[in-house]
Design a protein around this motif. Structure first.
Motif, short mmCIF file in Angstrom:
data_model
loop_
_atom_site.label_atom_id
_atom_site.label_comp_id
_atom_site.label_asym_id
_atom_site.label_seq_id
_atom_site.Cartn_x
_atom_site.Cartn_y
_atom_site.Cartn_z
N GLY A 194 -51.53 3.81 83.03
CA GLY A 194 -52.11 4.29 81.79
C GLY A 194 -51.14 4.23 80.63
O GLY A 194 -51.48 3.78 79.53
N LEU A 195 -49.92 4.68 80.85
CA LEU A 195 -48.91 4.62 79.80
C LEU A 195 -48.58 3.18 79.42
O LEU A 195 -48.39 2.87 78.24
CB LEU A 195 -47.64 5.35 80.25
N CYS A 196 -48.51 2.32 80.41
CA CYS A 196 -48.25 0.90 80.15
C CYS A 196 -49.37 0.29 79.31
O CYS A 196 -49.11 -0.46 78.35
CB CYS A 196 -48.09 0.15 81.46
N ALA A 197 -50.61 0.61 79.63
CA ALA A 197 -51.74 0.08 78.87
C ALA A 197 -51.72 0.59 77.44
O ALA A 197 -51.93 -0.17 76.49
CB ALA A 197 -53.05 0.47 79.56
N GLY B 290 -58.90 4.99 75.29
CA GLY B 290 -59.76 4.45 76.34
C GLY B 290 -59.02 3.56 77.30
O GLY B 290 -59.25 3.59 78.52
N ALA B 291 -58.08 2.75 76.78
CA ALA B 291 -57.28 1.89 77.64
C ALA B 291 -56.42 2.71 78.59
O ALA B 291 -56.27 2.37 79.77
CB ALA B 291 -56.41 0.96 76.79
N VAL B 292 -55.85 3.79 78.07
CA VAL B 292 -55.03 4.66 78.92
C VAL B 292 -55.87 5.23 80.06
O VAL B 292 -55.45 5.22 81.23
CB VAL B 292 -54.41 5.80 78.08
N ILE B 293 -57.06 5.70 79.74
CA ILE B 293 -57.92 6.31 80.76
C ILE B 293 -58.37 5.28 81.78
O ILE B 293 -58.33 5.52 82.99
CB ILE B 293 -59.13 6.99 80.09
N GLY C 101 -51.94 -2.18 84.18
CA GLY C 101 -51.54 -1.65 82.88
C GLY C 101 -51.45 -2.71 81.81
O GLY C 101 -52.00 -2.55 80.71
N GLY C 102 -50.79 -3.82 82.11
CA GLY C 102 -50.68 -4.88 81.13
C GLY C 102 -52.00 -5.54 80.83
O GLY C 102 -52.30 -5.87 79.67
N GLY C 103 -52.83 -5.73 81.86
CA GLY C 103 -54.13 -6.37 81.64
C GLY C 103 -55.06 -5.53 80.80
O GLY C 103 -55.71 -6.04 79.87
N GLY D 291 -44.71 4.05 70.53
CA GLY D 291 -43.34 4.33 70.90
C GLY D 291 -43.21 5.58 71.76
O GLY D 291 -42.42 5.60 72.72
N LEU D 292 -43.99 6.61 71.45
CA LEU D 292 -43.98 7.82 72.28
C LEU D 292 -44.51 7.52 73.68
O LEU D 292 -43.96 8.01 74.69
CB LEU D 292 -44.82 8.91 71.62
N LEU D 293 -45.57 6.72 73.76
CA LEU D 293 -46.09 6.33 75.07
C LEU D 293 -45.05 5.50 75.84
O LEU D 293 -44.92 5.64 77.06
CB LEU D 293 -47.38 5.53 74.91
N ALA D 294 -44.32 4.66 75.10
CA ALA D 294 -43.28 3.84 75.76
C ALA D 294 -42.16 4.71 76.31
O ALA D 294 -41.65 4.45 77.41
CB ALA D 294 -42.73 2.82 74.76
N ILE D 295 -41.75 5.73 75.56
CA ILE D 295 -40.71 6.63 76.07
C ILE D 295 -41.18 7.35 77.32
O ILE D 295 -40.45 7.48 78.31
CB ILE D 295 -40.31 7.63 74.97
#
Length: 338
Positions: free
Chosen positions: A260-263, A229-232, A195-197, A320-324
């Motif tokens: 995915g959410l982390c990315a 695209g990063a999420v997918i 996710g981070g990468g 922020g929504l993805l982070a929540i």
């Protein structure tokens, strides 16, 4: 002949012994016995100071004392910096926001949904990077509200919004890197790495686009597509990694969701902060002309530097929504049945 009085050396050694973890208390007993065998006051002081140095330089001691010192230093810096804000309610709002976020960081050290950090380099590195990103977001937000021409509105609206968004990101980074408990499993290190990468790679692509374009593009639709695209990509890669192949299907699906959410969250936050830095400090050739009616070229450039950041508020809120969602997903990771 031995000495057992409470002289300066004994007090110094007492502090050193108190800093040792429970599994090293036998060291303290040996140090006390050796100190008791010393008669010369100078030798006793040298020995006690040497023991204190050993205790202070241990990694466990640095972690124990470093966090409180860092929290107090950050709060002191916030108090010092906020002195430049002339409007009292805005200054107190900024200080309250800083204190609340620091309290959340401290909460992340306590056993629970947000902490403490999991063992291993990946969770610790991910948490450290996440906290630094949130810190950069807070600094940028504080500078923005402090320079705004309507301090009353910023105290009532701007600061709470920045605080809520920053807290959402912070909760996500703390929850996703916390260690396992009796009722909740930890997020696998490979999921954090993917996710981070992937999120960092997506943000790097967007930074390359911003840095090479003359002027920088103002549309954010390509960035939204890049984040999607990063999420997918992360959601697909994490469950199919070699180490994840032996996990149950539900576990692999959860790995994909969290990766995915982390990315997405990290890509959005990194992209916004990179744009803010480039818009603030980049050369004039990078800045599009967004204020052609300004009276002077300097006013045009200053207003354009500010206005190019406005569309990225939506990107920040999206992240922020993805982070929540990431925070809630990480908290709901269940420990696998034995």
């Amino acid at each position: 002949m031995t000495r057992t009085g409470k002289d300066a050396a004994s007090r110094i050694l007492g502090v050193a012994v108190a800093l040792f973890p429970p599994d090293r208390r036998d060291w303290g007993q040996a140090m006390r016995a050796e100190l008791a065998a010393l008669e010369d006051p100078a030798a006793r002081r040298r020995f006690a100071l040497g023991c204190l140095r050993v205790a202070l330089t241990r990694p466990s001691t640095l972690r124990t004392l470093g966090y409180p010192a860092l929290m107090l230093g950050a709060l002191a810096a916030a108090v010092w910096w906020s002195g430049r804000i002339g409007y009292g309610p805005l200054r107190w709002a900024v200080l309250a926001a800083a204190a609340a976020l620091l309290a959340f960081v401290w909460w992340g050290r306590r056993p629970g949904a947000l902490g403490p950090v999991g063992p291993g380099r990946v969770p610790r590195l991910a948490r450290a990077c996440g906290c630094m990103l949130v810190c950069a977001l807070v600094l940028a937000g504080a500078a923005s509200v402090a320079s705004n021409s309507n301090p009353g509105e910023q105290a009532a609206v701007g600061v709470p919004i920045y605080t809520a968004v920053s807290a959402g990101y912070l909760f996500a980074f703390l929850a996703v890197t916390s260690r396992a408990t009796a009722h909740r499993g930890a997020v696998p290190a490979r999921t954090l790495a993917v996710g981070g990468g992937v999120g960092g790679a997506a943000a790097a692509i967007w930074v390359a686009v911003l840095a090479t374009a003359r002027p920088m593009p103002t549309a954010t639709a390509p960035l939204i597509a890049l984040i999607a695209g990063a999420v997918i990509v992360a959601a697909v890669v994490a469950p199919t990694s070699r180490r994840a192949s032996g996990r149950p299907l539900t576990g692999r699906a959860k790995d994909g969701l969290i990766a995915g959410l982390c990315a997405g969250a990290s890509a959005a936050l990194l992209a916004v902060e990179s744009l803010t830095a480039l818009a603030t400090y980049g050369p004039a050739a990078m800045i599009p002309d967004l204020a052609p009616v300004a009276l002077t070229r300097a006013d045009d450039l200053a207003q354009s530097r500010s206005e190019i950041q406005d569309p990225y508020v939506a990107i920040l809120l999206l992240g922020g929504l993805l982070a929540i969602a990431l925070c809630l997903s990480a908290i709901r990771v269940r420990r696998p049945s034995p």
